[in-house]
Scaffold this active site. Structure first.
Site, mmCIF file in Angstrom:
data_model
loop_
_atom_site.group_PDB
_atom_site.id
_atom_site.type_symbol
_atom_site.label_atom_id
_atom_site.label_comp_id
_atom_site.label_asym_id
_atom_site.label_seq_id
_atom_site.Cartn_x
_atom_site.Cartn_y
_atom_site.Cartn_z
ATOM 1 N N ARG A 198 50.273 40.193 39.539
ATOM 2 C CA ARG A 198 50.861 40.846 40.724
ATOM 3 C C ARG A 198 52.366 40.780 40.556
ATOM 4 O O ARG A 198 52.939 39.680 40.512
ATOM 5 C CB ARG A 198 50.415 40.126 42.001
ATOM 6 N N CYS A 242 43.898 47.577 53.675
ATOM 7 C CA CYS A 242 43.809 46.634 52.558
ATOM 8 C C CYS A 242 44.009 45.193 53.029
ATOM 9 O O CYS A 242 43.548 44.261 52.383
ATOM 10 C CB CYS A 242 44.849 46.983 51.507
ATOM 11 N N ARG A 273 36.209 43.267 47.242
ATOM 12 C CA ARG A 273 37.199 43.028 46.181
ATOM 13 C C ARG A 273 36.585 42.153 45.087
ATOM 14 O O ARG A 273 36.724 42.416 43.903
ATOM 15 C CB ARG A 273 38.444 42.334 46.764
HETATM 16 N N1 CP Z 1 44.775 43.363 49.995
HETATM 17 C C1 CP Z 1 45.393 42.415 49.277
HETATM 18 O O1 CP Z 1 45.697 42.594 48.101
HETATM 19 O O2 CP Z 1 45.607 41.265 49.967
HETATM 20 P P1 CP Z 1 46.481 40.037 49.453
HETATM 21 O O3 CP Z 1 47.925 40.483 49.480
HETATM 22 O O4 CP Z 1 46.220 38.926 50.434
HETATM 23 O O5 CP Z 1 46.060 39.679 48.077
HETATM 24 N N1 NVA Z 2 51.644 47.760 50.482
HETATM 25 C C1 NVA Z 2 51.381 46.350 50.588
HETATM 26 C C2 NVA Z 2 50.020 46.029 50.082
HETATM 27 C C3 NVA Z 2 49.612 44.596 50.218
HETATM 28 C C4 NVA Z 2 48.228 44.322 49.674
HETATM 29 C C5 NVA Z 2 52.450 45.594 49.836
HETATM 30 O O1 NVA Z 2 52.847 46.045 48.755
HETATM 31 O O2 NVA Z 2 52.901 44.544 50.313
#
Ligand code: CP
Ligand code: NVA
Length: 313
Positions: free
Chosen positions: A112, A272, A300
């Site tokens: 991430r 999400c 997920r």
């Molecule tokens: N939807 C999602 O990716 O949630 P998190 O940011 O908690 O991982």
């Molecule tokens: N658009 C949001 C999604 C989180 C899962 C972000 O990037 O923070």
């Protein structure tokens, strides 16, 4: 579950090395992921026995971290969490060296990141698969789980009408690409200037030419009428916290509330998560009968498990 059942007879195809974008998979490969996810949701199997994943996170997470950790453990694998919230990838040592070390110990990198370029750099230097766990461009694992969830509701993914309202960024962009792959009708409503990326829309347009998908962009919630489901996301994504108050003012007309759901005839609500109750969605909608948010979160894990099993062969 019609389209998931159909996929079980689909021919097996070679999966790409990395999964950085929804568009890395064909429709048939997505259906393979869904078919295996449906099986794994019913009954765990040791498909990841002996496999190790490194989870690299430059941003916070609940669902992504836990669904990968619990998911790997459920299938006999193991996850190692590497917290990069204080120090981004590339700060202590080059991203290349990071990849070249990790590939000696683990089987897959799940990352991430703030910049999609970091994922591309990891992938360029890694002999093991790299999976996008959210970047500025996409959230492909999320979109897979979301479409799987819609299929579970009995919706045919080929004729689905999906609406997205809010910021046209990462989550929206992965949904647009998957809608294009499946040949759906998808309508995206954003404030002016917050539309999905122009290059990504061109890519979705190319995919749509073959699939028959119809992707519309606009700025008026009246465009949401007649869709099967409406999806929204936070108005201020991670890293945009300082813009929060300005964004709340700018996006407030796009709140998903009961008036919008009933007025536009929308049955399902999707998000999400994390949600900001009272901002992009009201309690009545997220806690209402059409809300799929916890099914999305649950799925997920199953979809990612299937994806990892297929990527790792
Ligand atoms: N939807 C999602 O990716 O949630 P998190 O940011 O908690 O991982
Ligand atoms: N658009 C949001 C999604 C989180 C899962 C972000 O990037 O923070």
């Amino acid at each position: 579950m019609l389209s998931i059942a159909k996929a079980q007879s689909a021919p097996l195809s070679e999966f790409p090395q990395h999964f950085l974008s929804v568009a890395d998979l064909s429709r048939e490969q997505v259906l393979e992921v869904f078919a295996l996810a449906a099986e794994l949701k019913q009954k765990a199997a040791p498909l990841l026995a002996g496999k190790q994943a490194a989870l690299l996170f430059e941003k916070p997470s609940l669902r992504t971290r836990v669904s990968f950790e619990a998911g790997l453990s459920r299938l006999g694998g193991h996850a190692i969490y590497l917290d990069h919230q204080a120090q981004r990838l590339g700060a202590r040592e080059a991203v290349k060296d990071y990849a070249k070390n990790l590939e000696r110990w683990v089987d897959v990198l799940v990352a991430r990141v703030f910049s999609h370029k970091t994922l591309a750099e990891l992938a360029a230097h890694s002999r093991i698969p790299v999976v996008n766990a959210l970047s500025d461009q996409e959230h492909p694992c999320q979109a897979l789980a979301d479409f799987f969830t819609l299929a579970e509701q009995g919706l045919d993914l080929g004729s689905l009408k999906l609406a997205y309202v809010g910021d046209g960024n990462n989550v929206c962009q992965s949904l647009v690409l998957l809608a294009a792959i499946f040949g759906c009708q998808m309508t995206v409503v954003t404030p002016w200037g917050y539309e999905p990326d122009a290059d990504l829309m061109l890519k979705a347009g190319d995919i749509a030419k073959a699939s028959g998908a119809v992707i519309k962009l606009g700025h008026d919630t009246a465009m949401l009428a007649g869709h099967d489901a409406v999806y929204t996301d936070t108005w201020a994504s991670m890293g945009q916290e300082s813009e929060h108050d300005d964004r709340v003012r700018l996006f407030s007309a796009l709140q998903v509330n009961e008036k919008l759901m009933q007025g536009q005839g929308l049955k399902y609500f999707m998000h999400c998560l994390p949600a900001h109750r009272g901002e992009e969605v009201t309690d009545a909608v997220i806690d209402g009968p059409g809300s799929l948010v916890y099914e999305q979160a649950e799925n997920r894990m199953h979809v990612q498990n299937a994806l990892l099993a297929l990527l790792l062969g």
